[in-house]
Write a protein that holds these residues in place. Sequence first.
Motif, PDB file in Angstrom:
ATOM      1  N   PHE A   1      23.417  37.824  49.759  1.00  0.00           N
ATOM      2  CA  PHE A   1      22.085  38.296  49.392  1.00  0.00           C
ATOM      3  C   PHE A   1      21.937  39.808  49.482  1.00  0.00           C
ATOM      4  O   PHE A   1      21.073  40.379  48.816  1.00  0.00           O
ATOM      5  N   GLN A   2      22.732  40.459  50.335  1.00  0.00           N
ATOM      6  CA  GLN A   2      22.658  41.902  50.542  1.00  0.00           C
ATOM      7  C   GLN A   2      21.238  42.345  50.906  1.00  0.00           C
ATOM      8  O   GLN A   2      20.821  43.457  50.573  1.00  0.00           O
TER       9      GLN A   2
ATOM     10  N   CYS B   1      33.396  41.575  50.192  1.00  0.00           N
ATOM     11  CA  CYS B   1      33.540  42.936  50.721  1.00  0.00           C
ATOM     12  C   CYS B   1      34.624  43.690  49.967  1.00  0.00           C
ATOM     13  O   CYS B   1      34.479  44.866  49.641  1.00  0.00           O
ATOM     14  N   LYS B   2      35.709  43.019  49.681  1.00  0.00           N
ATOM     15  CA  LYS B   2      36.833  43.649  49.013  1.00  0.00           C
ATOM     16  C   LYS B   2      36.503  44.067  47.574  1.00  0.00           C
ATOM     17  O   LYS B   2      36.928  45.144  47.116  1.00  0.00           O
ATOM     18  N   PHE B   3      35.736  43.254  46.886  1.00  0.00           N
ATOM     19  CA  PHE B   3      35.450  43.536  45.484  1.00  0.00           C
ATOM     20  C   PHE B   3      34.088  44.187  45.277  1.00  0.00           C
ATOM     21  O   PHE B   3      33.539  44.199  44.172  1.00  0.00           O
ATOM     22  N   GLY B   4      33.482  44.690  46.382  1.00  0.00           N
ATOM     23  CA  GLY B   4      32.320  45.537  46.245  1.00  0.00           C
ATOM     24  C   GLY B   4      30.985  44.854  46.328  1.00  0.00           C
ATOM     25  O   GLY B   4      29.958  45.520  46.391  1.00  0.00           O
ATOM     26  N   LYS B   5      30.949  43.506  46.333  1.00  0.00           N
ATOM     27  CA  LYS B   5      29.667  42.800  46.377  1.00  0.00           C
ATOM     28  C   LYS B   5      28.939  43.117  47.690  1.00  0.00           C
ATOM     29  O   LYS B   5      27.719  43.243  47.715  1.00  0.00           O
ATOM     30  N   GLY B   6      29.698  43.244  48.769  1.00  0.00           N
ATOM     31  CA  GLY B   6      29.095  43.502  50.060  1.00  0.00           C
ATOM     32  C   GLY B   6      29.037  44.971  50.401  1.00  0.00           C
ATOM     33  O   GLY B   6      29.100  45.353  51.576  1.00  0.00           O
ATOM     34  N   GLU B   7      28.903  45.824  49.415  1.00  0.00           N
ATOM     35  CA  GLU B   7      28.909  47.275  49.613  1.00  0.00           C
ATOM     36  C   GLU B   7      27.822  47.722  50.589  1.00  0.00           C
ATOM     37  O   GLU B   7      28.028  48.600  51.404  1.00  0.00           O
ATOM     38  N   ARG B   8      26.636  47.118  50.494  1.00  0.00           N
ATOM     39  CA  ARG B   8      25.522  47.575  51.313  1.00  0.00           C
ATOM     40  C   ARG B   8      25.434  46.821  52.642  1.00  0.00           C
ATOM     41  O   ARG B   8      24.495  47.017  53.382  1.00  0.00           O
ATOM     42  N   VAL B   9      26.337  45.899  52.895  1.00  0.00           N
ATOM     43  CA  VAL B   9      26.276  45.115  54.126  1.00  0.00           C
ATOM     44  C   VAL B   9      27.111  45.758  55.214  1.00  0.00           C
ATOM     45  O   VAL B   9      28.242  46.116  54.959  1.00  0.00           O
TER      46      VAL B   9
END
Length: 330
Positions: A239-240, A322-330
Motif C-alpha cells: 500500500f505504501q 523493495c528490489k523493483f522499486g515498489k517499496g521505494e517510500r517504505v
Amino acid sequence: MILMPVFLITLLSSTFDGMLNVNYSLKEYDVGYTVSEDSYILPMLETMKTVGAKSKLKLIPYAKEVGLEKLNDQSLDLYIEFGTREYVIYQTEETKAATMILKSIMSSCIQRGSIQEAAYHVEDITANPIPESKNYYGIVEIVYFMWCGILSISAVINSERKGQIRSRMKMSPTSAFSLYLGKFIPCVIVLCIQMGLAMIISFFSLGIDWGEKLILSLGILFLQAMAVSAFSIMLYHVFQNTAAAIVSCFVIVFGWGLFGGSFQTYMFTTTSDKMAAVSPIYYLNRTLVEYSTKGSSEYALPCVLILIALIVIGSTISVLLCKFGKGERV
C-alpha cells in the motif's frame, strides 16, 4: 499493546466464566423397580441389570410404596414399575438424564429381544478438557493482539522513513534482502518484548496457566511474531501508506479473530467451520489452548506450517517489491 490484552483478559474471563470450566462427568444413579409376575420384561431383566450397571444405572428391587417413598426423600433417583405389557417411570426434575439412559437401554432390549450381555458395549471416550475462562482468554488475547502488532511495527517503519535510511542505503551495495532484515528483525524484537510483558503481567495478576508445554508455546509465539512482522511489512510495501496498511490489517485480523475463537470460544462457536479453517488465529488458539489443558495438540503441525508459509510468502513479496522499486517510500 501491553495493557489492553490484560484488560480484555480480565473482562472476558469474568464475563464468560459460567460458560467455560464445565467438565461434566456422568454420576451413578440408583433405580428402584418392581416387576409383576407376568411382565414382558422378566426374560431380559438380568441383562438389563448388567447393561444398566455399565451405563451407571444400578437397578434395585423395591416394593412400590417403599420405592416411591425413597424417591421422595431422594434416596433413589428413579423408580420404575413393570406391568404385564407396560411400564411406568417415576422421576424428578433432576434425574431426567437417568430416565433417558434407562429408556435407551430398554429400547435396545425390546428391539433385540433377550439380548446377550456381550451384544451391548459401553465405551468411555476421553473428551478434550475445557479450560477455565481466564486461561482460555489469557492465551487467545495474547495471540490476537500480537496480530495487531502492525501498530508497533509502524513506529519502526516511520523512524526508518524519517531517518531517510532507504535513501542512504541506496548509495551502498546493500541488497534488498538486507534492507528487509533491517525492518524485520527490530519488528520481531518489538513484538516479543510487548507480548512478553503482557504475558508476565497477566501471569502474576491473573494467574494465567500456560501448561507444562510452555517452551513449545513460546516457540510458537516466536514464530507468530515473525509471521506478523512479515505480513505487516508486506502490507506496508503493497500500500505504501501507513493508514491504508493499518486499516487493511485490522480488517483481515478481525475476520481471522472472529472465526478463530478470539471473541467467541472455538468450543462453542456458532460460526462456519469452513471460515475457521482458513484463519491462522484458529490454529494458533487450538494449539496453545490444548497445550495448556492436555499437553498436546494435533493442530500444532499445521499451525507451524501456516506460520512458516506466512513468513516465507510475506518476506518474498516484500523483498521483491523493495528490489523493483515498489517499496521505494517504505
